[in-house]
Design an enzyme around this catalytic site. Structure first.
Site, PDB file in Angstrom:
ATOM      1  N   GLY A  72      37.533  42.610  36.382  1.00 21.45           N
ATOM      2  CA  GLY A  72      37.515  43.993  36.851  1.00 21.45           C
ATOM      3  C   GLY A  72      37.546  45.017  35.735  1.00 21.45           C
ATOM      4  N   THR A  73      38.313  44.764  34.695  1.00 22.26           N
ATOM      5  CA  THR A  73      38.419  45.726  33.597  1.00 22.26           C
ATOM      6  C   THR A  73      37.077  45.894  32.890  1.00 22.26           C
ATOM      7  OG1 THR A  73      40.782  45.337  33.256  1.00 22.26           O
ATOM      8  CG2 THR A  73      39.525  46.193  31.377  1.00 22.26           C
ATOM      9  N   ASN A 152      46.120  49.893  43.514  1.00 25.12           N
ATOM     10  CA  ASN A 152      46.745  48.622  43.171  1.00 25.12           C
ATOM     11  C   ASN A 152      48.265  48.658  43.221  1.00 25.12           C
ATOM     12  OD1 ASN A 152      46.090  50.345  40.803  1.00 25.12           O
ATOM     13  ND2 ASN A 152      47.342  48.860  39.710  1.00 25.12           N
ATOM     14  N   GLN A 180      41.228  45.562  44.238  1.00 26.82           N
ATOM     15  CA  GLN A 180      42.252  45.210  45.223  1.00 26.82           C
ATOM     16  C   GLN A 180      41.693  45.114  46.643  1.00 26.82           C
ATOM     17  OE1 GLN A 180      45.407  44.338  44.653  1.00 26.82           O
ATOM     18  NE2 GLN A 180      45.308  44.720  42.458  1.00 26.82           N
ATOM     19  N   SER A 200      37.135  41.492  40.966  1.00 27.59           N
ATOM     20  CA  SER A 200      37.658  40.422  40.126  1.00 27.59           C
ATOM     21  C   SER A 200      38.080  39.248  41.001  1.00 27.59           C
ATOM     22  CB  SER A 200      38.857  40.926  39.314  1.00 27.59           C
ATOM     23  OG  SER A 200      39.272  39.966  38.371  1.00 27.59           O
ATOM     24  N   ALA A 201      37.724  38.032  40.584  1.00 31.11           N
ATOM     25  CA  ALA A 201      37.920  36.844  41.423  1.00 31.11           C
ATOM     26  C   ALA A 201      39.389  36.503  41.648  1.00 31.11           C
ATOM     27  CB  ALA A 201      37.205  35.650  40.795  1.00 31.11           C
ATOM     28  N   HIS A 202      40.228  36.743  40.647  1.00 28.14           N
ATOM     29  CA  HIS A 202      41.603  36.237  40.752  1.00 28.14           C
ATOM     30  C   HIS A 202      42.478  37.065  41.698  1.00 28.14           C
ATOM     31  CE1 HIS A 202      44.059  39.010  38.083  1.00 28.14           C
ATOM     32  NE2 HIS A 202      42.837  39.380  37.767  1.00 28.14           N
ATOM     33  N   THR A 238      26.647  33.507  27.485  1.00 26.59           N
ATOM     34  CA  THR A 238      26.445  32.359  28.363  1.00 26.59           C
ATOM     35  C   THR A 238      27.266  32.522  29.645  1.00 26.59           C
ATOM     36  OG1 THR A 238      26.085  30.920  26.467  1.00 26.59           O
ATOM     37  CG2 THR A 238      26.647  29.856  28.548  1.00 26.59           C
ATOM     38  N   CYS A 326      49.318  45.250  34.342  1.00 30.26           N
ATOM     39  CA  CYS A 326      48.728  45.654  33.060  1.00 30.26           C
ATOM     40  C   CYS A 326      49.638  46.584  32.276  1.00 30.26           C
ATOM     41  CB  CYS A 326      47.374  46.334  33.302  1.00 30.26           C
ATOM     42  SG  CYS A 326      46.199  45.264  34.152  1.00 30.26           S
TER      43      CYS A 326
END
Length: 395
Positions: A72-73, A152, A180, A200-202, A238, A326
């Site tokens: 995300g960042t 968030n 979020q 963001s995946a996490h 990659t 963060c």
């Protein structure tokens, strides 16, 4: 062994076993570079294309509008910096809010140092953007509006569709940080007039280190990472095949379970909020009472320090937060809580608890029971609380 009650899902989530299982073959069996031309790379290339399609479908977007990033960042940085560079001939004015994630705020500071002007909008007491003030802030040289989909820290969901309509009416690009919100609330980029979106995946039971930026077809945003022709020559490097595959699987599961999952989270969240506000004096809920993420509860407790509260919760096996992960090392109060009008001394006593579908009602009740004792103990050591009680003995 002491039980673990994990209530910091806004910081990160546990990667689902199905996601890990989907990723494993791309570490050991299909490990070829997806950008290579030989047949061994065909399966990684196909898997990335499938993940891209799954994610695009979740947004009502086209697959060629999804660009994979580290997270995300990076996506936030890319959206703001590349747009600023590409459209600076039209103007150098950007609009955002005072409650954005630091990935947006610090990027705006970076752009200000390079000659761009940024308007930071105030929000109301619940953290909601004031649409009339947004429209008043627009200038002839405004090139971008960036407002997060859901906060968030306090969980407030912004009026994204209305903001998108304002941006479209004035011919201004609209970016939203949906880290979020994605897969936690329904999002359609066309209905909301969103030109760019970060995720963001996490944050949705996927792997760390993988995200994406949605870029609407036709935008002339520039490449952010240079070095190769990956991601249609816009993001060199990659491809993280395993991470991308995991992201796609996490989105597939999250979209299929969204309605049931969020209903369960909301029931537990509301029970948590009700007990805390009813049973702990001088506690307040931060954020919008109903227009908020289903798993978010953010409180402020007068007369105590949030850091001490977190340490004592941790001793009970409970993981919480005082705000964004963060900035967890900062001694300053949350910029979000200050923006909604909390004074420093109350903002210092904040606690964010964010649930998941795996959270149980028994864990919620145990957490509240512990929290009551912790707050009472900390207040018993507080000169400010003692002084207040002396002056207001009836309370």
């Amino acid at each position: 062994m002491k039980q673990l009650i994990y209530l910091d899902n806004a910081a990160t989530t546990k990667t689902r076993p199905e996601v890990v299982e989907a990723m494993l073959p791309y570490f050991t069996e299909y490990y070829g570079n997806p950008s290579s031309v030989y047949e061994f790379s065909a399966e990684p290339k196909r898997a990335i294309a499938q993940a891209r399609e799954t994610i695009a479908k979740a947004l009502g977007a086209k697959s060629n509008e999804i660009y994979f990033t580290y997270g995300g960042t990076e996506s936030d940085n890319w959206a703001l910096i590349s747009t600023a560079e590409a459209y600076q001939a039209k103007g150098k004015h950007i609009i955002t809010t005072k409650i954005e994630h630091h990935a947006i705020l610090h990027t705006c500071e970076y752009l200000e140092q390079r000659g761009f002007e940024v308007t930071y909008l105030d929000v109301d007491e619940f953290g909601v953007v004031k649409l009339d003030e947004l429209e008043k802030a627009i200038r002839p040289d405004t090139i971008l509006i960036s407002v997060m989909f859901a906060n968030n820290e306090i969980g407030t969901i912004e009026p994204i569709k209305e903001i998108g309509e304002i941006a479209k009416k004035h011919g201004i690009l609209f970016h939203t940080d949906a880290v979020q919100a994605f897969c936690h609330v329904p999002i359609n980029v066309d209905e909301c007039h969103i030109d760019m979106l970060s995720s963001s995946a996490h944050k949705l039971n996927g792997p760390k280190g993988t995200g994406f930026l949605y870029i609407r077809t036709g935008l002339k945003t520039r490449s952010f990472i240079h070095g190769g022709a990956q991601e249609r020559k816009r993001r060199g490097g990659t491809e993280n095949t395993a991470g991308i595959v995991g992201f796609g699987k996490a989105v597939e599961i999250a979209m299929a379970t969204m309605e049931e999952r969020t209903a369960k989270e909301k029931a537990m969240r509301d029970h948590l909020i009700e007990r805390v506000l009813k049973e702990i004096p001088f506690a307040r809920l931060n954020g919008h009472p109903s227009q908020r993420l289903s798993n978010n509860a953010n409180f402020a407790f007068q007369f105590i320090e949030g850091e001490s509260m977190l340490i004592m919760l941790d001793m009970e096996g409970i993981c919480g937060s005082s705000g964004s992960a963060c900035t967890s090392g900062s001694l300053d109060p949350s910029h979000v809580l200050l923006a909604i009008g909390l004074p420093h001394e109350i903002a210092h006593g904040s606690l964010r608890l964010t649930l998941s579908a795996e959270t149980t009602m028994e864990q919620i009740d145990f957490t509240v029971d512990c929290l009551k004792k912790i707050v009472e103990r900390l207040r018993s050591m507080s000169p400010l609380y003692e002084d207040y009680i002396k002056k207001h003995p009836q309370q």
